[in-house]
Scaffold this motif. Structure first.
Motif, mmCIF file in Angstrom:
data_model
loop_
_atom_site.group_PDB
_atom_site.id
_atom_site.type_symbol
_atom_site.label_atom_id
_atom_site.label_comp_id
_atom_site.label_asym_id
_atom_site.label_seq_id
_atom_site.Cartn_x
_atom_site.Cartn_y
_atom_site.Cartn_z
ATOM 1 N N LYS A 74 0.833 -1.216 0.000
ATOM 2 C CA LYS A 74 0.000 0.000 0.000
ATOM 3 C C LYS A 74 0.867 1.266 0.000
ATOM 4 O O LYS A 74 0.639 2.182 -0.787
ATOM 5 C CB LYS A 74 -0.905 0.009 1.240
ATOM 6 C CG LYS A 74 -1.798 1.237 1.289
ATOM 7 C CD LYS A 74 -2.443 1.447 2.633
ATOM 8 C CE LYS A 74 -3.543 0.453 2.885
ATOM 9 N NZ LYS A 74 -4.330 0.792 4.085
ATOM 10 N N THR A 158 -9.594 8.045 5.212
ATOM 11 C CA THR A 158 -9.747 6.802 4.439
ATOM 12 C C THR A 158 -11.083 6.777 3.706
ATOM 13 O O THR A 158 -11.152 6.390 2.531
ATOM 14 C CB THR A 158 -9.588 5.581 5.367
ATOM 15 O OG1 THR A 158 -8.296 5.670 5.977
ATOM 16 C CG2 THR A 158 -9.701 4.276 4.607
ATOM 17 N N GLY A 186 -19.777 -2.518 8.318
ATOM 18 C CA GLY A 186 -18.876 -1.916 9.308
ATOM 19 C C GLY A 186 -19.102 -0.422 9.319
ATOM 20 O O GLY A 186 -18.920 0.250 8.294
ATOM 21 N N PHE A 187 -19.533 0.100 10.474
ATOM 22 C CA PHE A 187 -19.857 1.529 10.503
ATOM 23 C C PHE A 187 -19.021 2.232 11.571
ATOM 24 O O PHE A 187 -19.526 2.843 12.499
ATOM 25 C CB PHE A 187 -21.363 1.718 10.755
ATOM 26 C CG PHE A 187 -21.903 2.993 10.179
ATOM 27 C CD1 PHE A 187 -21.705 3.330 8.851
ATOM 28 C CD2 PHE A 187 -22.625 3.883 10.979
ATOM 29 C CE1 PHE A 187 -22.207 4.513 8.316
ATOM 30 C CE2 PHE A 187 -23.135 5.066 10.458
ATOM 31 C CZ PHE A 187 -22.921 5.379 9.123
ATOM 32 N N GLY A 188 -17.697 2.093 11.426
ATOM 33 C CA GLY A 188 -16.762 2.782 12.312
ATOM 34 C C GLY A 188 -16.190 3.979 11.581
ATOM 35 O O GLY A 188 -16.860 4.602 10.742
ATOM 36 N N VAL A 190 -14.033 4.298 9.198
ATOM 37 C CA VAL A 190 -13.964 4.219 7.732
ATOM 38 C C VAL A 190 -15.362 4.202 7.111
ATOM 39 O O VAL A 190 -15.672 4.985 6.210
ATOM 40 C CB VAL A 190 -13.169 2.966 7.296
ATOM 41 C CG1 VAL A 190 -13.214 2.792 5.785
ATOM 42 C CG2 VAL A 190 -11.729 3.064 7.769
#
Ligand code: NAD
Length: 389
Positions: A74, A158, A186-188, A190
């Motif tokens: 990355k 991000t 996923g709801f954090g 990011v």
């Protein structure tokens, strides 16, 4: 305890070693504070390694090794003067604040001597955790604004990068952001910002999950209200603006864009055929297995490589480490992710996952950098690498 199994460790070690790395592995066991952790520096040819510290009760060797390699690729793919590393702390991320601080401080002291490892936030850790690490050892990225950092989770570095990536992907597939239906797993940090930035580009978010369930609304969820609901500590399934669903239902939901923003290996050969989306933009690292990527490519589903799509956080971290501002961070994310997405999608062969082209580009960059390095000698982490801001 997984880290205590030596035969598991030896076989994993034999499997993961190759011509790129890992360069260094540290196993940490501090019974006084109850810390069990692993730190992996994969490759430092491009510069001191930046990578997240993940806190999860089930994190194991293989996951950390694979994530460290993903960071090498990355960082190289993003053209950053940094190598790749990753750390895992085996603990529940919802520890009481003082207990969490104690673990983070103990972890920081344990890695103090590995100068070429620059820790950043990851799943289960945040800016505050990095503040404690910086306080202990003088280096960390993703710091709180009060410590002069660019708080990458707070500004959504991000999530912003995912939106930029999806925007460029439109040129290479039939999905259009305007009116596109998006599912976010996923709801954090990011997932929330990806949803926000994609809605700002005309898309609507039709389903969202967290570790406790999911919520859906075919006409589109009110993302700002859902973020406020989540910030109040409530599960997305309890959101009054949507209908509760189970997290398992998300994969087969009718949508154009699917965003994994939680755990690794969520799209596999076993479930890939259920996916309805035509575009997958991974926020989570290694969320799609290679086999699933191939199956989806054969069905003309465009799966962007994780480390191209979700590089916003590390680009922001590198800008912070180089002394830049948040405005410079957003500009760098936009420019680098747009360029890289376009470059790999232009090079990708038809019917082939774009990861093949991305890997080739990233590998070329790491190998070029390795030609200039004496093996085993990493640049000190305190040296500010040159980053074109
Ligand atoms: P976070 O801890 O803020 O949020 C994670 C979210 O995933 C939470 O809502 C949690 O409830 C949910 N979750 C956990 N298990 C789940 C499951 N089985 N099903 C559905 N939801 C589940 O973490 P984050 O910072 O948002 O990171 C998410 C992913 O993105 C991780 O894989 C991380 O490595 C990756 N990532 C993060 C960044 C960053 O800048 N934060 C950068 C690159 C990649």
């Amino acid at each position: 305890m997984r880290l205590a199994n030596p035969s598991n460790m030896t076989s994993t070690w034999n499997e993961v070693r190759d011509s790129l790395g890992p360069a260094k592995v540290l196993l940490i066991h501090d019974p006084l504070v109850g810390l069990e952790a692993i730190a992996v520096v994969d490759n430092v040819a491009c510069g001191p390694a930046i990578g997240g510290v993940r806190m999860a009760p089930d994190i194991g060797f293989e996951e950390v090794f694979r994530l460290a390699r993903a960071m090498t690729l990355k960082n190289a793919a993003a053209g950053l003067p940094h190598g790749g590393c990753k750390s895992g702390i085996i603990a529940r991320p919802d520890l009481k604040p003082l207990e969490k601080e104690r673990l983070m401080r103990a972890f920081a002291r344990a890695i103090a001597g590995i100068q070429e490892l620059i820790p950043g936030p990851d799943m289960g850790t945040d800016e505050a955790c990095m503040g404690f690490v910086k306080d202990e050892i003088g280096r960390a990225v993703g710091l709180p604004a009060a410590l002069g950092g660019i708080p990458l989770d707070e500004i959504g570095a991000t999530g912003f990068g995912l939106a930029v990536c999806a925007e460029i992907a439109q040129e290479f597939c039939e999905v259009r952001l305007e009116g596109a239906r998006i599912v976010v797993q996923g709801f954090g940090a990011v997932g929330q910002h990806a949803a926000r930035f994609l809605v700002a580009r005309g898309a609507r978010v039709v389903a969202v999950s967290d570790s406790r369930g999911a919520t859906q609304a075919p006409g589109g969820l009110d993302v700002e209200a859902l973020i406020a609901h989540k910030k109040a500590g409530r599960a997305v399934a309890e959101f009054e603006g949507g209908a509760a669903a189970s997290g398992d239902e998300l994969i087969a939901m009718d949508c154009e864009i699917w965003i994994p923003a939680a755990r690794p290996d969520v799209l596999t050969a076993k479930n890939a055929d259920q996916l309805q989306a035509k575009l997958v933009v991974p926020g989570a690292n290694i969320a799609v297995t290679e086999e699933a990527e191939r199956l989806l490519a054969s069905r003309d589903v465009l799966v962007l490589p994780d480390y191209i799509a979700n590089a916003g956080g590390v680009i922001c971290a590198a800008v912070e480490y180089a002394g830049g501002t948040r405005t410079q961070a957003f500009a760098a994310i936009e420019e680098r992710i747009a360029d890289n997405t376009r470059q790999i999608l232009m090079r990708a062969g038809s019917g082939e996952p774009p990861r093949v082209a991305a890997d080739a580009i990233a590998l070329e960059r790491v190998q070029q950098a390795m030609r200039y390095r004496r093996r085993g000698l990493a640049p000190p982490a305190t040296a500010r690498p040159e980053l074109d801001l």
